[in-house]
Design a protein around this motif. Sequence first.
Motif, PDB file in Angstrom:
ATOM      1  N   GLU A  87      49.658  48.174  90.794  1.00 25.38           N
ATOM      2  CA  GLU A  87      48.366  47.645  90.347  1.00 25.38           C
ATOM      3  C   GLU A  87      47.624  46.933  91.471  1.00 25.38           C
ATOM      4  OE1 GLU A  87      47.586  46.115  86.072  1.00 25.38           O
ATOM      5  OE2 GLU A  87      49.710  45.755  86.492  1.00 25.38           O
TER       6      GLU A  87
ATOM      7  N   CYS B  67      41.272  56.951  82.039  1.00 31.09           N
ATOM      8  CA  CYS B  67      42.582  56.732  82.651  1.00 31.09           C
ATOM      9  C   CYS B  67      43.468  56.003  81.655  1.00 31.09           C
ATOM     10  CB  CYS B  67      42.472  55.973  83.959  1.00 31.09           C
ATOM     11  SG  CYS B  67      41.750  54.345  83.818  1.00 31.09           S
ATOM     12  N   ASN B  68      44.772  56.187  81.807  1.00 30.60           N
ATOM     13  CA  ASN B  68      45.697  55.443  80.965  1.00 30.60           C
ATOM     14  C   ASN B  68      45.880  54.047  81.548  1.00 30.60           C
ATOM     15  OD1 ASN B  68      47.256  56.666  83.185  1.00 30.60           O
ATOM     16  ND2 ASN B  68      49.041  55.841  82.153  1.00 30.60           N
ATOM     17  N   LYS B  69      46.384  53.131  80.716  1.00 30.10           N
ATOM     18  CA  LYS B  69      46.703  51.800  81.218  1.00 30.10           C
ATOM     19  C   LYS B  69      47.910  51.935  82.141  1.00 30.10           C
ATOM     20  CE  LYS B  69      44.945  49.501  77.167  1.00 30.10           C
ATOM     21  NZ  LYS B  69      45.260  48.879  75.901  1.00 30.10           N
ATOM     22  N   PHE B  70      48.036  51.013  83.092  1.00 33.24           N
ATOM     23  CA  PHE B  70      49.193  51.054  83.986  1.00 33.24           C
ATOM     24  C   PHE B  70      50.465  51.019  83.161  1.00 33.24           C
ATOM     25  CE2 PHE B  70      46.292  50.041  87.431  1.00 33.24           C
ATOM     26  CZ  PHE B  70      46.875  50.706  88.501  1.00 33.24           C
TER      27      PHE B  70
ATOM     28  N   GLN C  64      49.401  54.837  87.129  1.00 34.28           N
ATOM     29  CA  GLN C  64      48.252  55.118  86.268  1.00 34.28           C
ATOM     30  C   GLN C  64      47.622  56.446  86.685  1.00 34.28           C
ATOM     31  OE1 GLN C  64      44.533  52.918  87.034  1.00 34.28           O
ATOM     32  NE2 GLN C  64      44.496  52.446  84.849  1.00 34.28           N
TER      33      GLN C  64
END
Length: 184
Positions: free
Chosen positions: A142, A117-120, A165
Amino acid sequence: MEFKQEFVGRILQSFRKERGYTLQEVAQKIGVSVAFVSMVENGKSGISLQNIHNLLDLYGKTLSDLLPHEETARVVNVNSTLKSPTIEPGIEFYPLARSKEPLPLEGYRLDIEEGKCNKFDCHSGMEYAMVLEGNFRLYLAEDSPIIYSLNKGDTITYSSSIMHQWENVGSKKGSVLVIEIHTI
């Protein structure tokens, strides 16, 4: 053509200087170390999509400003080898066609490995996304996020000013098409 970290770093440095910011001011405004900003500008460090958006928002720029472009219409082959450096482990970023007028509009394809997953991320504007391949979860916020399960062909729109995300929950690499409309 693959964009090298040095290329992206030089452009970010030119944006900073254009705005008259010091390394210290930029680091303080986006919440990172001076050393990190310097390393990014010198091509010695990768950078997350969130930090790229933070810098570009600070400089009044968009992702498309990182790419060379003309004032006329631009066509980009979706299957081209044009891509940015790997921004986060297991994630490849492919910029697509973009425009400045009448709205700052740009697109990109994210290819995300299984289980990654990508960072937020958050930035000004709206996003429209379509899952091209695979199974994903989209987290909006988040803390206590709203979670959307999206499969091939599913589409969604959301305010990109909400932390978001993408997580690949499928059994193979997946792709998401994202179109951003910026409000600067």
